[in-house]
Motif scaffolding. Structure first.
Motif, PDB file in Angstrom:
ATOM      1  N   PRO A  53      11.984  15.941  -7.532  1.00  0.00           N
ATOM      2  CA  PRO A  53      13.152  16.203  -6.682  1.00  0.00           C
ATOM      3  C   PRO A  53      13.780  14.941  -6.086  1.00  0.00           C
ATOM      4  N   GLY A  54      13.374  13.778  -6.554  1.00  0.00           N
ATOM      5  CA  GLY A  54      13.905  12.521  -5.985  1.00  0.00           C
ATOM      6  C   GLY A  54      12.884  11.905  -5.054  1.00  0.00           C
ATOM      7  N   TYR A  55      12.967  10.584  -4.895  1.00  0.00           N
ATOM      8  CA  TYR A  55      11.983   9.913  -4.049  1.00  0.00           C
ATOM      9  C   TYR A  55      12.359  10.016  -2.568  1.00  0.00           C
ATOM     10  N   PHE A  93       6.591  14.179   2.217  1.00  0.00           N
ATOM     11  CA  PHE A  93       7.353  13.565   1.118  1.00  0.00           C
ATOM     12  C   PHE A  93       6.512  13.344  -0.123  1.00  0.00           C
ATOM     13  N   LYS A  94       5.181  13.372   0.059  1.00  0.00           N
ATOM     14  CA  LYS A  94       4.288  13.325  -1.092  1.00  0.00           C
ATOM     15  C   LYS A  94       2.923  13.829  -0.630  1.00  0.00           C
ATOM     16  N   PRO A  95       1.980  14.057  -1.551  1.00  0.00           N
ATOM     17  CA  PRO A  95       0.676  14.588  -1.134  1.00  0.00           C
ATOM     18  C   PRO A  95      -0.112  13.587  -0.299  1.00  0.00           C
ATOM     19  N   LYS A 150      14.679   3.382   2.530  1.00  0.00           N
ATOM     20  CA  LYS A 150      15.050   2.332   3.493  1.00  0.00           C
ATOM     21  C   LYS A 150      15.147   0.964   2.800  1.00  0.00           C
ATOM     22  N   ASP A 151      14.179   0.661   1.952  1.00  0.00           N
ATOM     23  CA  ASP A 151      14.138  -0.679   1.370  1.00  0.00           C
ATOM     24  C   ASP A 151      15.225  -0.899   0.327  1.00  0.00           C
ATOM     25  N   THR A 152      15.579   0.148  -0.414  1.00  0.00           N
ATOM     26  CA  THR A 152      16.674  -0.022  -1.372  1.00  0.00           C
ATOM     27  C   THR A 152      17.980  -0.299  -0.614  1.00  0.00           C
ATOM     28  N   LEU A 170       0.817  -1.211   0.000  1.00  0.00           N
ATOM     29  CA  LEU A 170       0.000   0.000   0.000  1.00  0.00           C
ATOM     30  C   LEU A 170       0.854   1.264   0.000  1.00  0.00           C
ATOM     31  N   ARG A 171       0.298   2.292  -0.648  1.00  0.00           N
ATOM     32  CA  ARG A 171       0.977   3.595  -0.680  1.00  0.00           C
ATOM     33  C   ARG A 171       0.343   4.511   0.343  1.00  0.00           C
ATOM     34  N   GLU A 172       1.155   5.271   1.024  1.00  0.00           N
ATOM     35  CA  GLU A 172       0.594   6.269   1.933  1.00  0.00           C
ATOM     36  C   GLU A 172      -0.241   7.244   1.113  1.00  0.00           C
ATOM     37  N   LYS A 187       3.199   4.641 -15.173  1.00  0.00           N
ATOM     38  CA  LYS A 187       3.299   5.067 -13.777  1.00  0.00           C
ATOM     39  C   LYS A 187       4.742   5.153 -13.275  1.00  0.00           C
ATOM     40  N   PHE A 188       4.930   5.982 -12.253  1.00  0.00           N
ATOM     41  CA  PHE A 188       6.251   6.180 -11.648  1.00  0.00           C
ATOM     42  C   PHE A 188       7.284   6.675 -12.650  1.00  0.00           C
ATOM     43  N   LEU A 189       6.792   7.523 -13.547  1.00  0.00           N
ATOM     44  CA  LEU A 189       7.683   8.177 -14.505  1.00  0.00           C
ATOM     45  C   LEU A 189       7.528   9.694 -14.403  1.00  0.00           C
ATOM     46  N   THR A 241      10.202 -10.463  -2.941  1.00  0.00           N
ATOM     47  CA  THR A 241       9.306  -9.787  -3.890  1.00  0.00           C
ATOM     48  C   THR A 241       9.025  -8.356  -3.447  1.00  0.00           C
ATOM     49  N   LYS A 242       8.824  -8.184  -2.157  1.00  0.00           N
ATOM     50  CA  LYS A 242       8.539  -6.839  -1.647  1.00  0.00           C
ATOM     51  C   LYS A 242       9.701  -5.881  -1.932  1.00  0.00           C
ATOM     52  N   TYR A 243      10.924  -6.323  -1.633  1.00  0.00           N
ATOM     53  CA  TYR A 243      12.083  -5.462  -1.887  1.00  0.00           C
ATOM     54  C   TYR A 243      12.273  -5.209  -3.373  1.00  0.00           C
ATOM     55  N   ALA A 254       9.997  -5.154  -5.674  1.00  0.00           N
ATOM     56  CA  ALA A 254       8.968  -4.230  -6.178  1.00  0.00           C
ATOM     57  C   ALA A 254       9.362  -2.789  -5.860  1.00  0.00           C
ATOM     58  N   ASN A 255       9.707  -2.515  -4.614  1.00  0.00           N
ATOM     59  CA  ASN A 255      10.067  -1.138  -4.255  1.00  0.00           C
ATOM     60  C   ASN A 255      11.337  -0.690  -4.968  1.00  0.00           C
ATOM     61  N   ALA A 256      12.307  -1.597  -5.091  1.00  0.00           N
ATOM     62  CA  ALA A 256      13.555  -1.222  -5.760  1.00  0.00           C
ATOM     63  C   ALA A 256      13.287  -0.903  -7.228  1.00  0.00           C
TER      64      ALA A 256
HETATM   65  C1  UGA Z   1       5.758   2.849  -1.661  1.00  0.00           C
HETATM   66  C2  UGA Z   1       5.185   1.899  -2.724  1.00  0.00           C
HETATM   67  O1  UGA Z   1       4.625   2.666  -3.803  1.00  0.00           O
HETATM   68  C3  UGA Z   1       4.115   0.999  -2.132  1.00  0.00           C
HETATM   69  O2  UGA Z   1       3.677   0.071  -3.113  1.00  0.00           O
HETATM   70  C4  UGA Z   1       4.739   0.221  -0.943  1.00  0.00           C
HETATM   71  O3  UGA Z   1       3.811  -0.610  -0.321  1.00  0.00           O
HETATM   72  C5  UGA Z   1       5.253   1.230   0.069  1.00  0.00           C
HETATM   73  O4  UGA Z   1       6.239   2.060  -0.558  1.00  0.00           O
HETATM   74  C6  UGA Z   1       5.848   0.453   1.223  1.00  0.00           C
HETATM   75  O5  UGA Z   1       6.873  -0.200   1.032  1.00  0.00           O
HETATM   76  O6  UGA Z   1       5.231   0.395   2.286  1.00  0.00           O
HETATM   77  P1  UGA Z   1       4.982   5.169  -0.557  1.00  0.00           P
HETATM   78  O7  UGA Z   1       6.367   5.249  -0.004  1.00  0.00           O
HETATM   79  O8  UGA Z   1       3.825   5.420   0.335  1.00  0.00           O
HETATM   80  O9  UGA Z   1       4.720   3.722  -1.226  1.00  0.00           O
HETATM   81  O10 UGA Z   1       4.874   6.265  -1.698  1.00  0.00           O
HETATM   82  P2  UGA Z   1       4.973   6.332  -3.286  1.00  0.00           P
HETATM   83  O11 UGA Z   1       3.701   6.846  -3.823  1.00  0.00           O
HETATM   84  O12 UGA Z   1       5.474   5.081  -3.861  1.00  0.00           O
HETATM   85  O13 UGA Z   1       6.070   7.477  -3.468  1.00  0.00           O
HETATM   86  C7  UGA Z   1       7.401   7.323  -2.995  1.00  0.00           C
HETATM   87  C8  UGA Z   1       8.254   8.495  -3.433  1.00  0.00           C
HETATM   88  O14 UGA Z   1       8.488   8.452  -4.844  1.00  0.00           O
HETATM   89  C9  UGA Z   1       7.649   9.861  -3.162  1.00  0.00           C
HETATM   90  O15 UGA Z   1       8.648  10.715  -2.665  1.00  0.00           O
HETATM   91  C10 UGA Z   1       7.157  10.321  -4.511  1.00  0.00           C
HETATM   92  O16 UGA Z   1       7.123  11.718  -4.668  1.00  0.00           O
HETATM   93  C11 UGA Z   1       8.218   9.713  -5.416  1.00  0.00           C
HETATM   94  N1  UGA Z   1       7.761   9.533  -6.821  1.00  0.00           N
HETATM   95  C12 UGA Z   1       6.793   8.639  -7.101  1.00  0.00           C
HETATM   96  C13 UGA Z   1       8.357  10.263  -7.820  1.00  0.00           C
HETATM   97  O17 UGA Z   1       9.265  11.096  -7.597  1.00  0.00           O
HETATM   98  N2  UGA Z   1       7.943  10.052  -9.116  1.00  0.00           N
HETATM   99  C14 UGA Z   1       6.975   9.166  -9.427  1.00  0.00           C
HETATM  100  O18 UGA Z   1       6.671   9.025 -10.633  1.00  0.00           O
HETATM  101  C15 UGA Z   1       6.379   8.447  -8.400  1.00  0.00           C
END
Ligand code: UGA
Length: 438
Positions: A256-258, A322-324, A265-267, A152-154, A250-252, A205-207, A209-211
């Motif tokens: 300013p960086g994630y 860190f995000k909306p 943490k997971d990477t 899940l995403r926050e 998605k995720f493109l 799988t979890k790591y 996916a996030n990586a």
């Molecule tokens: C992330 C994963 O998306 C979830 O699937 C996962 O369950 C969760 O980590 C977790 O491990 O618990 P989250 O950290 O809540 O979720 O937020 P994301 O929406 O993934 O965003 C992460 C960061 O990436 C944010 O700083 C966001 O601004 C950045 N981002 C995301 C970008 O810079 N560009 C994008 O295209 C997407």
């Protein structure tokens, strides 16, 4: 099913409330008495859209209870989920499993045969094996251990939980598989794909996916840099590649960086596992480096937009979380930006719709404004750091009227250059055409 959920952080609380909403009997356990008192009084420890209503309605129906007493929660449970924190250890990035193993030793005293212990926290490969060993050391028999990572995403946590792209269950025996099948039956009926794998595979799988998502973000951020050099537009490049089903849109989004509590943490934890087993993982390693440098370097964009000098300048920052849709400040890109602005002698007025309280714990010497326009008042530049919806429809004429210097640094590419320029603003996006550096 009777479910005990140990840990009422993001994952535990959202999962617990959603399981209760499926009709299961859920007891959420946390050592933090004030958190539990708050939850019993309907006060949420985190800000997450829809969570309060979900918790309240299920608590009222008696399906969701909160306690500090582990024995009470665990003794009759069919499944015990572990959703405690696994913070990165200072210095080496290892996931710190102290809380997980403490919980296991404690629950071992009360758990009954036939129960399934499930890790929901993100835990390194092999943690399930270690939990099994600990249970053995404590003399527990007839208890299975499974892995059920959370995706899940926050900010969208409840929707993600209830409409998942997939559910991953790592189980080594039928007892565990059957229990998790029953727990997820409502989603199963909704045709959400459930993938049964070995336990170690599920953990990895979890790591992975996030990586992979982190790689995608760093990739597009580097393409954005190239766009600025060759006068191309990263939004169009992202669309142009994202329409290819093999890549996906998605995720493109360049930015300013994630940040957040997961990707950074997971990477690092994945790299620790790789090092432990002597395996390279160069792509993820580079992704981490690219992201760290990117976040640290973002302040230069503001400095360049202001002619190179920050001293004595007043900078309005929109968005701190860190995000909306969250008040989470963990590893937020705003942190290095705001800190560097202050260090380099700028005044900062900031506005975030919900994160002021969290941000006040991190920053000193910044002003918190009542809204975006108040933040912009008399500032030399307005910097959009987090793309909250309410920043997408600002009255740019009004913004320009409030600003002292007419500069908009849009680190999330929320606005078009043309509309900003029409309002008399000089526009700096990310990866959108040639960047004139001073
Ligand atoms: C992330 C994963 O998306 C979830 O699937 C996962 O369950 C969760 O980590 C977790 O491990 O618990 P989250 O950290 O809540 O979720 O937020 P994301 O929406 O993934 O965003 C992460 C960061 O990436 C944010 O700083 C966001 O601004 C950045 N981002 C995301 C970008 O810079 N560009 C994008 O295209 C997407």
């Amino acid at each position: 099913m009777r479910i005990a959920m140990i840990g009422t952080g993001y994952v535990g609380l959202v999962s617990g409330a959603c399981f209760a909403d499926f009709g299961h009997q859920v007891c959420c356990i946390d050592k933090d008495g004030s958190k539990i008192d708050g939850l019993n009084a309907g006060v949420m420890p985190i800000w997450e859209p829809g969570l309060e209503a979900l918790v309240k309605s299920n608590a009222e129906r008696g399906r969701l209870t909160f306690t500090t007493s582990l024995p009470d929660g665990v003794k009759d449970a069919d499944a015990v989920f572990i959703a405690v924190g696994t913070p990165a250890r200072r210095g080496d990035g290892h996931a710190d499993l102290t809380f997980v193993f403490e919980a296991v030793r404690e629950l071992a005293k009360f758990i009954k045969p036939g129960t399934v212990v499930v890790t929901k926290s993100t835990v390194p490969v092999g943690t399930g094996d270690r939990i099994e060993e600990i249970l053995g050391e404590e003399g527990v028999t007839g208890v299975s251990v499974a892995s059920n990572p959370e995706f899940l995403r926050e900010g969208a946590a409840i929707a993600d939980f209830k409409h998942p792209d997939r559910i991953v269950v790592g189980a080594e025996d039928e007892q565990a598989q059957d229990a998790l099948k029953e727990i997820y039956r409502p989603l199963f009926l909704n045709r959400a794909p459930i993938l049964f794998t070995g336990r170690r595979t599920a953990e990895l799988t979890k790591y992975a996916a996030n990586a992979f998502l982190a790689v995608k973000i760093s990739f597009i951020n580097e393409i954005a840099d190239l766009c600025e050099a060759v006068d191309a537009d990263v939004q169009d490049v992202a669309r142009g590649i994202g329409l290819d089903n093999r890549i996906g849109p998605k995720f493109l989004h360049a930015g300013p960086g994630y940040g957040g509590s997961c990707f950074p943490k997971d990477t690092l934890a994945l790299l620790q596992t790789a090092d432990k087993f002597g395996v390279g993982q160069r792509i993820v390693r580079t992704t981490v480096e690219v992201n760290d440098e990117r976040k640290a370097g973002m302040v230069e964009r503001v400095a360049n937009a202001l002619g190179g000098e920050l001293k004595g300048k007043r900078v309005a920052v929109l968005g701190l979380a860190f995000k909306p849709n969250t008040d989470d400040m963990r590893d937020a890109p705003s942190i290095p930006i705001v800190n560097a602005l202050i260090e380099r002698g700028a005044e900062v007025s900031a506005f975030d719709p919900v994160a002021h309280e969290q941000a006040a714990k991190i920053f000193s010497g910044i002003e918190f404004a009542a809204d975006a326009y108040a933040a912009a008042a008399n500032a030399d530049a307005l910097v959009i750091v987090t793309e909250w919806d309410e920043f997408r429809a600002l009255d740019l004429d009004k913004v320009a009227g409030s600003l002292r210097g007419k500069v908009l640094v849009d680190l999330r590419n929320v606005y078009d250059r043309a509309e900003a320029e029409q309002a008399g603003l000089t526009y700096y996006g990310v990866g959108r055409g040639r960047l004139e550096r001073n």
